[in-house]
Design a protein around this motif. Structure first.
Motif, short mmCIF file in Angstrom:
data_model
loop_
_atom_site.label_atom_id
_atom_site.label_comp_id
_atom_site.label_asym_id
_atom_site.label_seq_id
_atom_site.Cartn_x
_atom_site.Cartn_y
_atom_site.Cartn_z
N ILE A 171 0.84 -1.20 0.00
CA ILE A 171 0.00 0.00 0.00
C ILE A 171 0.88 1.26 0.00
O ILE A 171 0.63 2.22 -0.73
CB ILE A 171 -0.96 0.00 1.21
N LYS A 172 1.94 1.24 0.83
CA LYS A 172 2.88 2.37 0.86
C LYS A 172 3.56 2.56 -0.49
O LYS A 172 3.75 3.69 -0.95
CB LYS A 172 3.92 2.14 1.95
N LYS A 174 2.36 1.70 -3.46
CA LYS A 174 1.39 2.22 -4.42
C LYS A 174 1.14 3.71 -4.20
O LYS A 174 1.00 4.48 -5.15
CB LYS A 174 0.08 1.44 -4.31
N LYS A 175 1.08 4.12 -2.92
CA LYS A 175 0.88 5.54 -2.62
C LYS A 175 2.07 6.38 -3.09
O LYS A 175 1.91 7.47 -3.63
CB LYS A 175 0.66 5.74 -1.13
N MET A 177 4.04 5.71 -5.52
CA MET A 177 4.13 5.72 -6.99
C MET A 177 2.92 6.36 -7.66
O MET A 177 2.91 6.52 -8.88
CB MET A 177 4.28 4.28 -7.50
N ALA A 178 1.91 6.71 -6.87
CA ALA A 178 0.66 7.22 -7.46
C ALA A 178 0.89 8.52 -8.24
O ALA A 178 0.48 8.64 -9.40
CB ALA A 178 -0.39 7.43 -6.37
N TYR A 179 1.56 9.49 -7.62
CA TYR A 179 1.78 10.78 -8.29
C TYR A 179 2.65 10.66 -9.53
O TYR A 179 2.26 11.12 -10.62
CB TYR A 179 2.37 11.78 -7.30
N ARG A 181 3.16 8.05 -11.37
CA ARG A 181 2.44 7.27 -12.36
C ARG A 181 1.39 8.12 -13.08
O ARG A 181 1.28 8.09 -14.31
CB ARG A 181 1.75 6.09 -11.66
N ASN A 182 0.61 8.91 -12.33
CA ASN A 182 -0.43 9.74 -12.93
C ASN A 182 0.16 10.80 -13.86
O ASN A 182 -0.39 11.09 -14.93
CB ASN A 182 -1.27 10.40 -11.84
N SER A 378 9.21 7.89 -3.73
CA SER A 378 8.68 8.99 -4.53
C SER A 378 9.78 9.98 -4.91
O SER A 378 9.87 10.42 -6.06
CB SER A 378 7.57 9.70 -3.76
#
Length: 415
Positions: A171-172, A174-175, A177-179, A181-182, A378
């Motif tokens: 979960i950490k 994915k969080k 990498m979220a920015y 990735r988007n 990140s």
């Protein structure tokens, strides 16, 4: 599984039947159950071409369709199994109850098959090893630990805790990498739109120039031609490549080994794989040693759950060293994976007779290192992201504006 041709004598007539079995006696037993008559002999043979093709087709399709269990469902099932085992309920009955209660189709198949295997006399670890992809190597290792120590409930509780820790790290990840990735998805969509709709508008102007175009413009025109002319073929080729790559990764050990080697040389990914592997290795090994399992046996179990083949190969040498009478810390030195501080800690644990406590400290150290990598992921990805964005912007700007500047200079020169 081997293929056997079994000859059966029934009503004075000999008939031959094909069976897949582990050995000759099993093939004879299967024939005896299925057909009435006397089993004369069983001979190992090559399967018919139709069977070979059917088996390949089933394997290929199952490789595409198979999927891991949802972590929430798996953790909940393991918690239930641990509670039932602690209450004295048999593993078979516990698995059957959980299978009836769960709504996860994949979990129903896995637990239902395991219950049938146990009812047939197989151990829980042997049955679980059939579902390594669905359950994961860590689950298999901890189930084996429960069987060896005789305390399955405790082993399952620890397994659930480990899986929850892994889930939190995912979960950490994915969080983190979220920015990035988007942002990259947005840039890819914008780049595709520009290549497909904007560049063609300039293409007609560039063709009228009849002049030597700069390299960035040639690259843009090539990409435009590729996207608009062969876009569907490229997409199809990518899909086929993914399927073939996954099949080779699951069925060709040499290919998988080389792929893992490549990952261990890739920026950032190598550190994630390295510390995740060492964290899990020391976690399982420390639990095994604490439970009183011999070091060589503990090394075998904890090494078997490692996914990275090159790292697994290096850690296997530790067991070889220990079996030859060497110390654990000497074996760890040979792998060249562990820092000098860790080697000294293990050596001190061996000398003082407190190896289990020291391995617990080593595990906590690698957990801390792995968490630090995930927390800083990140920031580590940002330079790569900025480099790619800058590259796309520069390519588009130079590809479009360089020819325009050349046209402007040519017009000014004629005046």
């Amino acid at each position: 599984m081997k293929y056997f041709i079994v000859t059966v004598l029934s009503k004075g007539k000999k008939s031959e039947y094909g069976f897949y079995a582990e050995h000759k006696k099993e093939a004879q037993y299967l024939a005896k159950i299925k057909f009435t008559g006397m089993v004369l002999k069983a001979v190992e043979s090559s399967p018919p071409l139709e069977d070979q093709f059917k088996k390949f087709k089933e394997t290929f399709l199952s490789n595409i369709k198979k999927r891991k269990l949802k972590q929430d469902s798996l953790i909940a099932a393991i918690r239930q199994l641990a509670v039932m085992a602690n209450a004295g309920i048999s593993i078979h009955d516990s698995l059957h109850e959980i299978t009836e209660a769960t709504t996860d189709k994949t979990l129903q198949i896995v637990l239902g098959t395991m219950a049938e295997d146990i009812n047939a006399g197989h151990s829980l670890s042997k049955s679980a090893s059939k579902f390594t992809y669905e359950l994961g190597t860590l689950s298999i290792a901890m189930i084996e630990l429960g069987e060896k120590t005789g305390n399955m409930a405790d082993a399952l509780h620890k397994l659930a805790d480990m899986l929850e820790e892994i889930r939190r790290n995912i979960i950490k990840f994915k969080k983190a990498m979220a920015y990035p990735r988007n942002v990259m998805i947005a840039m890819a969509v914008a780049f595709t739109i520009l290549i497909s709709y904007v560049v063609p508008q300039f293409k007609a102007i560039f063709e009228q120039l009849h002049a030597e175009l700069p390299l960035p413009t040639k690259i843009l025109l090539f990409l435009e031609h590729l996207f608009n002319t062969y876009g569907l073929y490229v997409l199809g080729a990518i899909v086929v490549f993914i399927f073939v790559f996954r099949y080779m990764l699951d069925h060709n050990r040499e290919f998988r080994y080389k792929w893992h080697q490549f990952l261990l040389k890739t920026y950032l990914i190598k550190n994630i794989i390295m510390f995740a592997t060492l964290n899990r290795f020391t976690l399982v090994f420390s639990e095994l040693v604490r439970a009183g399992i011999p070091i060589a046996e503990a090394l075998e179990t904890s090494t078997a759950m490692i996914d990275s083949l090159p790292l697994q190969e290096k850690l296997l040498t530790v067991r070889t060293t220990v079996e030859r009478g060497g110390s654990l810390h000497a074996g760890l030195v040979e792998t060249k994976l562990f820092e000098n501080m860790i080697i000294q800690m293990v050596s001190a644990g061996e000398s003082s007779g407190q190896l289990d406590a020291m391995m617990q400290k080593v595990m906590e150290y690698y957990k801390m290192r792995f968490d630090a990598i995930i927390d800083g992921l990140s920031e580590a990805v940002e330079p790569i992201m900025l480099f790619l964005i800058a590259g796309m912007v520069i390519l588009l700007a130079l590809g479009i504006f360089l020819p325009m500047w050349s046209m402007g200079n040519a017009v000014n020169g004629r005046k």
